[in-house]
Design an enzyme around this catalytic site. Structure first.
Site, PDB file in Angstrom:
ATOM      1  N   LYS A  37      -7.064   1.864  -2.519  1.00  0.00           N
ATOM      2  CA  LYS A  37      -6.602   1.426  -1.188  1.00  0.00           C
ATOM      3  C   LYS A  37      -6.650   2.578  -0.180  1.00  0.00           C
ATOM      4  O   LYS A  37      -6.993   2.387   0.991  1.00  0.00           O
ATOM      5  CB  LYS A  37      -5.190   0.846  -1.306  1.00  0.00           C
ATOM      6  N   LYS A  62       0.997   5.750   8.082  1.00  0.00           N
ATOM      7  CA  LYS A  62       1.592   5.885   6.738  1.00  0.00           C
ATOM      8  C   LYS A  62       0.502   6.034   5.679  1.00  0.00           C
ATOM      9  O   LYS A  62       0.554   6.908   4.815  1.00  0.00           O
ATOM     10  CB  LYS A  62       2.473   4.648   6.496  1.00  0.00           C
ATOM     11  N   SER A 107       0.872  -1.183   0.000  1.00  0.00           N
ATOM     12  CA  SER A 107       0.000   0.000   0.000  1.00  0.00           C
ATOM     13  C   SER A 107       0.904   1.226   0.000  1.00  0.00           C
ATOM     14  O   SER A 107       1.547   1.510   1.016  1.00  0.00           O
ATOM     15  CB  SER A 107      -0.873   0.036   1.247  1.00  0.00           C
TER      16      SER A 107
END
Ligand SMILES: NC(=O)c1ccc[n+]([C@@H]2O[C@H](COP(=O)([O-])OP(=O)(O)OC[C@H]3O[C@@H](n4cnc5c(N)ncnc54)[C@H](O)[C@@H]3O)[C@@H](O)[C@H]2O)c1
Ligand SMILES: O=C(O)[C@H](O)CO
Length: 294
Positions: free
Chosen positions: A170, A238, A95
């Site tokens: 995502k 993140k 990701s």
């Protein structure tokens, strides 16, 4: 067909095991060599660098933490770009930032290497079961060529657009998951503070409109005080950082994401960055001075 797999962590290890189960022969590589042992027992061979993996395979999957690691593995010294056989396809299932996917794609394309961005959702349990949801960006013909490989690890594999679209999808997924965990934590801390058993609240609401995959995956972890990852808070930070950066680049507005990002940052500062993201509940517990437990 020979497949390379780089990044054998919480997700990469079970995903690569499912490829072996499906009959593919694997060449693997992880920074942490102890992660390679279980795959070797299943018949995989090990290569010392991404370049050496690329020299031996037709399709190469990467499953590392974030954009810098994908760039290093693909484009760095002894990277995939240095060893690729003609026709190599890279499927990056990490990701990462959509912009980084496009940059790596373009650099690889200049050397004739094809690439899909194909991040996943479902966490470690679905990685083990082989029922992940895969969201894929890139050329449709390359997607069709790689469909069976991705399906060997997944319940669903959906092409969502050109390169980068997998990671945009995502980011949307990660916003929904983060906000759901925050909503669940907020609600269960309210119930606990009001003196109603949060286990019973969970049982009462899970079949109604408030029920969700996130609620069923994460409420039991909170109630059991089990914050073993799963998916680490530092990785979710993140993803939310990538979502906020992307929203700033394109002029979208993510106020709820920004708020949950701050909560996760506070937990990280408190030393909980390596806990499962369900530990977001601890943020509410601390403020309300309650413990959400059975
Ligand atoms: N854990 C989850 O529930 C989950 C679910 C969906 C997606 N993801 C995403 O999948 C990716 C991997 O997550 P994870 O939870 O497996 O993380 P992890 O930290 O458990 O695994 C990452 C692995 O990559 C290896 N690695 C890092 N840099 C490397 C390099 N340069 N060369 C070779 N190996 C390298 C590490 O040693 C580690 O084994 C992340 O992008 C994450 O956001 C995780
Ligand atoms: O969707 C998932 O699997 C989690 O949010 C981790 O990425």
């Amino acid at each position: 067909m020979k497949i390379g797999f780089i990044g054998l962590g919480i997700m990469g290890k079970p995903m690569s095991k499912n490829l072996v189960k499906a009959g593919y022969s694997l060449v693997v590589r992880d920074h942490n060599v102890s992660n390679e042992a279980e795959l070797v027992e299943l018949g995989a061979t090990v290569a010392k660098t991404p370049k050496e993996v690329a020299e031996q395979v037709d399709v190469l999957i990467t499953m590392v933490p974030n954009s810098p690691q994908v760039k290093e593995v693909c484009l760095g010294a002894n990277g995939i770009i240095e060893g690729a056989k003609p026709g190599l396809i890279v499927i990056d299932m990490s990701s990462i930032a959509p912009l980084a996917s496009r940059e790596v794609h373009d650099a690889l394309a200049a050397k004739g290497i094809k690439m899909l961005d194909a991040p996943v959702s479902g966490g470690e349990p679905k990685a083990i079961e082989g029922t992940l949801s895969v969201m894929v960006g890139g050329d449709k013909a390359v997607f069709d060529q790689c469909y069976d490989i991705m399906k060997a690890m997944a319940g669903s594999v959906v092409h969502t657009g050109d390169i980068g679209a997998g990671n945009v999808t995502k980011l949307a997924n990660q916003v929904i998951v983060a906000l759901n965990i925050a909503a669940m934590s907020e609600a269960l801390s309210l119930a606990t503070k009001a003196g109603v058993n949060p286990e019973l609240v969970y049982q009462a609401i899970r079949g109604g409109l408030a029920g969700s995959t996130v609620l069923d995956a994460k409420a039991p972890m909170v109630l059991d005080r089990n914050f073993k990852p799963g998916f680490r808070i530092d990785l979710h930070i993140k993803d939310l950082a990538n979502a906020l950066d992307t929203s700033h680049e394109i002029g979208a507005h993510l106020p709820l994401t920004a708020a949950v990002m701050e909560m996760m940052q506070a937990l990280k500062v408190d030393g909980q960055g390596t806990s499962d993201h369900s530990a977001l509940a601890c943020y509410y517990e601390k403020l309300a001075k309650v413990e959400i437990t059975r």
